[in-house]
Design a protein around this motif. Structure first.
Motif, short mmCIF file in Angstrom:
data_model
loop_
_atom_site.label_atom_id
_atom_site.label_comp_id
_atom_site.label_asym_id
_atom_site.label_seq_id
_atom_site.Cartn_x
_atom_site.Cartn_y
_atom_site.Cartn_z
N LEU A 101 2.01 -2.65 6.75
CA LEU A 101 2.28 -1.23 6.50
C LEU A 101 3.51 -0.75 7.26
O LEU A 101 4.25 0.12 6.79
CB LEU A 101 1.06 -0.40 6.95
CG LEU A 101 -0.07 -0.22 5.96
CD1 LEU A 101 -1.30 0.35 6.65
CD2 LEU A 101 0.35 0.68 4.80
N GLU A 117 13.89 6.40 -3.95
CA GLU A 117 12.55 5.96 -4.33
C GLU A 117 12.57 4.44 -4.35
O GLU A 117 13.40 3.83 -5.02
CB GLU A 117 12.16 6.51 -5.71
CG GLU A 117 11.99 8.02 -5.74
CD GLU A 117 10.83 8.50 -4.88
OE1 GLU A 117 9.86 7.74 -4.73
OE2 GLU A 117 10.90 9.65 -4.37
N ILE A 160 0.80 -1.23 0.00
CA ILE A 160 0.00 0.00 0.00
C ILE A 160 0.83 1.28 0.00
O ILE A 160 0.53 2.23 -0.71
CB ILE A 160 -0.97 0.00 1.20
CG1 ILE A 160 -2.06 -1.06 0.99
CG2 ILE A 160 -1.61 1.37 1.40
CD1 ILE A 160 -3.03 -1.19 2.14
N SER A 161 1.91 1.32 0.82
CA SER A 161 2.63 2.58 1.02
C SER A 161 4.12 2.33 1.22
O SER A 161 4.53 1.23 1.57
CB SER A 161 2.06 3.30 2.25
OG SER A 161 2.86 4.39 2.63
N THR A 162 4.93 3.37 0.98
CA THR A 162 6.38 3.27 1.21
C THR A 162 6.89 4.43 2.06
O THR A 162 8.10 4.67 2.12
CB THR A 162 7.15 3.25 -0.13
OG1 THR A 162 6.84 4.44 -0.86
CG2 THR A 162 6.79 2.03 -0.96
N GLU A 163 6.01 5.16 2.73
CA GLU A 163 6.42 6.33 3.50
C GLU A 163 7.33 5.96 4.68
O GLU A 163 8.32 6.64 4.96
CB GLU A 163 5.20 7.10 3.99
CG GLU A 163 4.40 7.77 2.88
CD GLU A 163 5.26 8.66 2.00
OE1 GLU A 163 5.99 9.50 2.54
OE2 GLU A 163 5.21 8.49 0.77
N THR A 167 0.39 5.69 7.91
CA THR A 167 -0.17 6.45 6.79
C THR A 167 -0.22 7.95 7.02
O THR A 167 -0.06 8.74 6.09
CB THR A 167 -1.59 5.95 6.47
OG1 THR A 167 -2.42 6.06 7.64
CG2 THR A 167 -1.55 4.48 6.03
N GLN A 226 7.89 -2.36 5.40
CA GLN A 226 8.48 -1.15 4.84
C GLN A 226 9.89 -0.88 5.37
O GLN A 226 10.71 -0.26 4.69
CB GLN A 226 7.58 0.05 5.14
CG GLN A 226 6.32 0.08 4.32
CD GLN A 226 5.67 1.44 4.39
OE1 GLN A 226 6.31 2.47 4.14
NE2 GLN A 226 4.41 1.46 4.72
N ALA A 253 3.91 8.63 9.09
CA ALA A 253 5.07 7.99 8.45
C ALA A 253 6.21 7.75 9.43
O ALA A 253 7.38 7.95 9.11
CB ALA A 253 5.56 8.82 7.27
#
Length: 333
Positions: free
Chosen positions: A190, A214, A59-62, A270, A194, A273
């Motif tokens: 999450l 990135e 879902i996310s990479t923050e 989310t 990560q 972070a």
């Protein structure tokens, strides 16, 4: 294949091995409560946790960016890869030690402690302000939030269902725990998957394979699969500690603890972070729920042992990582 590229490949493999140990070490966080209340069987719970860990990781990479770029300054070349390698070995070692003794320590803080320890050994700059803001403050606040919200949420559940039939209510809360277990595993993906993405991306930048921080898609997929595989392998030693030794939970208590813990994990990943410990949050949420009965209902001796493991995690993983760095640097130069 030049030496720098080979070293980077080794680090990627070791990082995925850490991700795997993170999965079986922290699998108990999302399933222990549901298994202890008999809402799910261990095999079904592990399969559910593995799938939802995979989803959460995609879902996310923050949080990955915080871990990879916000703890130490990006190192360069062979010496930089030695720092990353030593950090991973320190984290894996502490994970295995605490897993063996059934202590639910933080894989996240083991990794961060490893990074700091290896960087200090290499006389490489550490982002102390970032550590205070992104690690120390969340490390202190998130367990307190977990305990407080667990206590308040359980009180609200008890008041709302004060006139309900106990048997029927327990059956309903067992079904609800399937959803709360899935949400917890999502939050774990999450958060913890990560952190490995961040380390691998740090290694890629250090080796000059990519220019900016990135996270590549293949890194996201590899980390997600590794933590899911580790989760399915299970963490039954720690599951017993979280599910039974701290306090024997009812289905309503299990649902409350999982709901609070998952909400904190998803929000910190989310919205803020920041890399928080899924172990800390889960454990203190369980303690907060248990404290609604009476303070003596919580086995504070077991909780005290867990807190000791938390306190030791950063320096212990850092010390191992520093030692590994010295050895590797002496051999490789």
């Amino acid at each position: 294949m030049d030496g720098l590229f080979l070293a980077m490949v080794v680090i990627v493999v070791v990082a995925l091995a850490f991700d795997y140990t993170n999965g079986f070490h922290d699998a108990a966080n999302s399933i222990a409560v549901a298994v202890s209340t008999k809402a799910l069987t261990p095999k079904v719970a592990l399969a559910l946790a593995a799938v939802m860990n995979l989803v959460g990781a995609l879902i996310s990479t923050e949080v990955a960016k915080t871990v990879g770029a916000g703890i130490i300054d990006t190192p360069e070349g062979s010496g930089g890869l030695q720092i990353v390698f030593a950090a991973l070995v320190g984290a894996i070692t502490w994970n295995l030690i605490t897993w063996y003794f059934g202590l639910p320590s933080s894989s996240s803080h083991a990794l961060i402690g490893g990074l700091v320890g290896a960087a200090l050994a290499a006389v490489h700059s550490v982002q102390w302000l970032g550590i205070v803001e992104k690690v120390v403050v969340p490390m202190v606040l998130s367990p307190l939030v977990g305990f407080g919200l667990g206590y308040l949420f359980m009180l609200a559940v008890l008041w709302s269902f004060r006139g309900a039939n106990v048997t029927r209510a327990n059956r309903g809360f067992r079904y609800a725990q399937i959803i709360s277990s899935a949400t917890m595993a999502l939050g774990h993906g999450l958060q913890d998957a990560q952190k490995t993405m961040g380390i691998i991306t740090l290694a890629l930048v250090t080796a000059g394979e990519i220019d900016t921080f990135e996270v590549p898609l293949w890194v996201v997929i590899a980390a997600a699969l590794a933590i899911s595989a580790g989760t399915y392998a299970g963490g039954f030693r720690i599951m017993r500690t979280l599910g039974r030794r701290i306090i024997q939970l009812t289905p309503a208590g299990g649902f409350s603890a999982q709901t609070v813990a998952s909400a904190v994990m998803v929000t910190t990943a989310t919205v803020f972070a920041v890399p928080v410990s899924t172990t800390h949050i889960t454990t203190t949420s369980i303690m907060g729920v248990g404290a609604t009965r009476r303070l003596s209902a919580v086995r504070w001796g077991v909780a005290g042992n867990i807190v000791v493991a938390w306190v030791l995690t950063l320096p212990a993983a850092g010390a191992v990582a520093a030692g590994v760095y010295y050895v590797v640097h002496a051999i490789v130069g």
